[in-house]
Design an enzyme around this catalytic site. Structure first.
Site, PDB file in Angstrom:
ATOM      1  N   ASN A 159       0.804  -1.223   0.000  1.00 40.77           N
ATOM      2  CA  ASN A 159       0.000   0.000   0.000  1.00 40.77           C
ATOM      3  C   ASN A 159       0.834   1.268   0.000  1.00 40.77           C
ATOM      4  O   ASN A 159       0.364   2.317  -0.421  1.00 40.77           O
ATOM      5  CB  ASN A 159      -0.930   0.002   1.217  1.00 40.77           C
ATOM      6  CG  ASN A 159      -0.190  -0.221   2.512  1.00 40.77           C
ATOM      7  OD1 ASN A 159       0.515  -1.220   2.674  1.00 40.77           O
ATOM      8  ND2 ASN A 159      -0.312   0.712   3.432  1.00 40.77           N
ATOM      9  N   GLN A 187      -5.187  -3.357  -2.312  1.00 42.48           N
ATOM     10  CA  GLN A 187      -4.664  -2.305  -3.189  1.00 42.48           C
ATOM     11  C   GLN A 187      -4.712  -2.668  -4.667  1.00 42.48           C
ATOM     12  O   GLN A 187      -4.609  -1.787  -5.519  1.00 42.48           O
ATOM     13  CB  GLN A 187      -3.212  -1.977  -2.800  1.00 42.48           C
ATOM     14  CG  GLN A 187      -3.075  -1.315  -1.443  1.00 42.48           C
ATOM     15  CD  GLN A 187      -3.649   0.095  -1.403  1.00 42.48           C
ATOM     16  OE1 GLN A 187      -3.683   0.792  -2.404  1.00 42.48           O
ATOM     17  NE2 GLN A 187      -4.126   0.513  -0.245  1.00 42.48           N
ATOM     18  N   HIS A 209     -14.318   0.296  -0.335  1.00 41.44           N
ATOM     19  CA  HIS A 209     -14.119   1.743  -0.512  1.00 41.44           C
ATOM     20  C   HIS A 209     -12.854   2.080  -1.298  1.00 41.44           C
ATOM     21  O   HIS A 209     -12.668   3.229  -1.694  1.00 41.44           O
ATOM     22  CB  HIS A 209     -14.157   2.474   0.843  1.00 41.44           C
ATOM     23  CG  HIS A 209     -12.949   2.289   1.690  1.00 41.44           C
ATOM     24  ND1 HIS A 209     -11.927   3.210   1.738  1.00 41.44           N
ATOM     25  CD2 HIS A 209     -12.601   1.289   2.525  1.00 41.44           C
ATOM     26  CE1 HIS A 209     -11.008   2.777   2.589  1.00 41.44           C
ATOM     27  NE2 HIS A 209     -11.386   1.623   3.067  1.00 41.44           N
ATOM     28  N   THR A 245     -25.748  -9.393  10.843  1.00 44.17           N
ATOM     29  CA  THR A 245     -26.762  -9.165   9.805  1.00 44.17           C
ATOM     30  C   THR A 245     -26.106  -8.626   8.543  1.00 44.17           C
ATOM     31  O   THR A 245     -25.258  -7.741   8.606  1.00 44.17           O
ATOM     32  CB  THR A 245     -27.811  -8.166  10.327  1.00 44.17           C
ATOM     33  OG1 THR A 245     -28.387  -8.703  11.512  1.00 44.17           O
ATOM     34  CG2 THR A 245     -28.898  -7.912   9.290  1.00 44.17           C
ATOM     35  N   CYS A 337      -1.081   6.821  12.030  1.00 44.32           N
ATOM     36  CA  CYS A 337      -1.711   5.991  13.046  1.00 44.32           C
ATOM     37  C   CYS A 337      -2.812   6.775  13.733  1.00 44.32           C
ATOM     38  O   CYS A 337      -3.160   7.870  13.317  1.00 44.32           O
ATOM     39  CB  CYS A 337      -0.685   5.439  14.030  1.00 44.32           C
ATOM     40  SG  CYS A 337      -0.206   6.595  15.304  1.00 44.32           S
TER      41      CYS A 337
END
Lengths: 398, 357
Positions: A159, A187, A209, A245, A337
């Site tokens: 990444n 990635q 995403h 769910t 972080c």
């Protein structure tokens, strides 16, 4: 035309209009996909069609698609789930080995470290060369050693510096030794062709995403014959490997985003590669002393097409980020972080970059909304930012 | 704008924005132990504090960054703190932090990035005088922090802004409330931020180990007790001596002297603690230096100490201070700050104290 340039698509990218439409459409329907009545069946249909769509796009079987709440959960499930399952089926509680590359994302690295600290796992970090690539020869040697190995995990592409790892070969080697193989492919989806049927890994992580779907959904694509001990216990919705769910609207949008990523992979890769190469050429030409990290072959298949990663020796990466932010450029120091504190990247350190230089690094990553305007803006802003950020270092080292 | 996540710097940031400055919020990560607070946190350095600062910046619509200065802080403040105690001194880490971190590392970095100034939520006032910017006490005597800012050089002062100095804490809290800043009710921080449990002796023992020695009576020379390390004692200290026998006259005894070589702690009556004169090293002159002839000023040796009349002058690279009213119990390593009325004249680290009149 926006007056800002977003060049942090490896962190997250813009949601696709089609994905958003699918999301909203699915959200209009009432029903829990696990319910037995008509409403439930109709919601379940959305989930299963999405599962089949993703499986078809990635050339694998629908039964192997385990939806999760994102890439981090999928990675945790792969690492811990495989370790526990393998240990249980070995019939003994004695510690097992885990092979992991030294450049994994924290979502793999930290569960591996956790297994070492809390379960007594023997961790073997696989080193990388200066381009951030693991050695298949060394992996073969490690795989041949005793005692028993619970799993091997090597990311498909890094990444931070974009290096693509030889996962096909590693999958073969693992298969020869009967060791489960996991790869974090978060990635690569949409940037590199993915044929999971041909790869034959036991577990592959993808995330929505990163390809224009919503946050909070991802998948672990597993070999259904490989066992995983669940992390989440409950309703057992996903083959008893994962409970919770189903988020039908998010899953529907995820499937649309994956379909788009796979269908347009080739042209997308070409477009962002051209932009990236233009940026790299111009930065190398205009910023004295700059270093390109990762695989230097910008036309070969060893580097993610959308990734550019530089070190600016003598500068402080977080000062650079702040100055570029003020100049309208969103980029990344690589690994932020919890509190937004930039730390020296473990990836760069594993590549043999010294700590000071690693703190002087920035990643620019391209996505489908990117254009040459973005490249121009970075190239215009960089010399000034480098100049000022180099003064922050000299004043700090007094 | 240095934003700790507390009430003061949050209001200060809001005022900077209101004043029309182009403001960028910076939270300083000073600790390497990145922990969340327990909800009742008093410090300024937990991840929750960073998050609070971020939320205030969001509310003010200003950019926000975290600067990791933990390395610089560990070296210049924490290591210095431990080393000073090892030498039998009593340092003030907040003052050291202002000197080396907030107004050096942060300010220099900000100036290099072409910012004009660093603003903080300290309670102090800057007044433009004929000879340059002057540092003055805050209006609120309880909150006044000019003492810990006495280490600022003229150049640093010229690039510093303290938006809170003209108001009391009550007004600041009310303003935070009125502005809807969620930090309005956060408690003030008092402790040393890198010793959140407040156990300084325990902290020092972990770093310096056990260095046992004797506690002796100043008059009889008798050994009264043993101790685990001289660093647990500060000149003037009365509590925690754990002496088994009271003094002959029943009066309380105080730490009179701490000797590093022999590890001897001497205790005795408080009269022996009265200091009549002191010498400070590494003086910093806030606006302009004192001359060689004595001037009548006020001297303060603790953050919340009472200033006393004094005659002071410069002698070579030392600050000489004659206390017209003796101060009881001054430890080496403390800072003396000189005031002319409310104006800070300068500061120095106390290296010599004279106890006889």
């Amino acid at each position: 035309m926006s007056d800002r340039s977003y060049l942090d698509h490896a962190a997250t990218t813009a949601m696709l209009p089609d994905a958003r439409a699918a999301w909203l459409a699915a959200s209009e329907h009432l029903g829990n996909p696990s319910s037995l009545h008509a409403a439930g069946r109709s919601a379940r249909k959305v989930v299963e069609e999405s599962r089949e769509s993703i499986a078809a796009d990635l050339k694998t079987r629908p039964s192997g698609v385990i939806f999760t709440a994102g890439g981090t959960e999928a990675n945790n499930l792969a690492v811990k789930g495989l370790y526990w399952q393998r240990q249980q089926s070995s019939g003994s509680k004695s510690p097992m080995r885990v092979l992991a590359s030294a450049i994994e994302h924290h979502a793999v690295m930290d569960p591996v470290v956790w297994l070492g600290e809390h379960e007594g796992a023997i961790i073997e970090w696989l080193g990388v060369d200066h381009d951030a690539r693991v050695s298949t020869t060394k992996i073969a040697e490690s795989l041949a050693q005793k005692p028993a190995i619970a799993l091997c995990t090597v990311m498909w592409a890094n990444n931070e510096v974009g290096t693509i790892e030889p996962v096909e070969r590693i999958a073969e080697l693992c298969k020869e030794q009967g060791v489960p193989f996991h790869t974090d492919a978060v990635q690569v989806l949409g940037q590199v062709p993915m044929n999971l049927g041909a790869l034959g890994a036991d577990a592959v992580t993808i995330s929505s995403h990163k390809v224009g779907g919503p946050f909070g959904v991802g998948a672990l694509i597993v070999n259904p014959a490989t066992g995983f001990t669940p992390l989440l216990h409950g309703g057992g919705q996903e083959r008893d490997i994962r409970s919770g769910t189903f988020d039908a609207p998010a899953i529907a949008a995820f499937a649309v985003a994956v379909r788009h990523a796979v269908a347009h992979q080739e042209e997308h890769a070409r477009a962002i590669r051209d932009l990236r190469n233009n940026l790299v050429e111009r930065v190398l030409a205009t910023v004295p002393g700059v270093i390109l990290n990762g695989d230097p072959d910008l036309l070969g298949g060893g580097r993610l097409p959308g990734n550019a990663h530089f070190s600016f020796p003598g500068c402080e990466g977080d000062s650079m980020l702040m100055l570029l932010d003020a100049a309208g450029v969103d980029c990344s120091t690589g690994s932020a972080c919890t509190a937004g504190i930039p730390e020296a990247s473990h990836v760069l350190l594993a590549m043999g970059v010294d700590e000071r230089t690693s703190r002087a690094s920035l990643r620019f990553s391209f996505g489908y909304p990117s254009s040459s305007v973005d490249v121009d803006r970075v190239v215009a802003a960089l010399p000034g930012a480098v100049d000022r950020a180099s003064r922050t270092v000299s004043s700090r080292s007094k | 704008m240095a934003m700790s996540g507390g009430v003061d710097s949050s209001v200060a940031a809001a005022r900077m924005v209101d004043a029309g400055h182009e403001v960028v919020g910076v939270h300083l990560a000073l600790s390497r132990n990145k922990t969340y607070g327990d909800g009742r946190q008093r410090g300024c350095c937990t991840l929750d504090d960073a998050l609070d600062a971020r939320r205030v910046a969001d509310k003010l619509a200003i950019p926000f960054y975290v600067w990791d200065l933990s390395e610089e802080f560990a070296e210049a403040v924490i290591d210095d703190f431990i080393e000073e105690y090892r030498l039998g001194h009593t340092p003030n880490p907040c003052l050291r932090c202002n000197e080396t971190i907030k107004f050096t590392a942060v300010l220099e970095r900000a100036l290099a990035m072409e910012f004009d100034a660093v603003a903080t939520g300290h309670y102090a006032q800057i007044v433009q005088g004929a000879a340059g910017p002057e540092l003055h006490r805050a209006v609120d005597p309880d909150k006044d922090q000019s003492y810990v800012l006495g280490v600022l050089q003229p150049r640093q002062l010229a690039h510093s802004i303290f938006p809170l100095g003209a108001d009391t804490k009550d007004i600041i809290r009310a303003e935070a409330e009125a502005r809807g800043l969620l930090v309005a009710q956060k408690p003030d921080s008092h402790d040393i931020c890198f010793i959140p449990d407040g156990d300084t002796a325990g902290f020092l023992q972990r770093h310096l180990g056990s260095l046992p020695g004797e506690i002796v009576d100043s008059e009889s020379g008798e050994v009264l007790a043993e101790h685990d390390g001289t660093y647990a004692f500060t000149i003037g200290q009365r509590r925690g001596l754990q002496l088994s026998r009271p003094a002959a006259d029943g009066a309380p005894r105080y730490v009179i002297d701490v000797e590093i070589g022999s590890r001897r702690v001497t205790v005795g009556p408080p009269e022996l603690l009265d200091v009549y004169a002191l010498e400070g090293i590494k003086p910093i002159w806030t606006t302009s230096p004192l001359g060689e002839s004595p001037v009548e000023l006020l001297a303060q040796v603790r953050a919340h100490g009472v200033p006393v009349p004094a005659r002071a002058y410069a002698h070579g690279d030392r600050m000489m201070v004659e206390l017209l009213v003796p101060i009881r119990g001054i430890a080496l390593g403390q800072a003396v700050v000189l005031y002319d009325g409310t104006r800070v004249v300068g500061s120095a680290t106390i290296a010599v104290t004279t106890r006889a009149a």
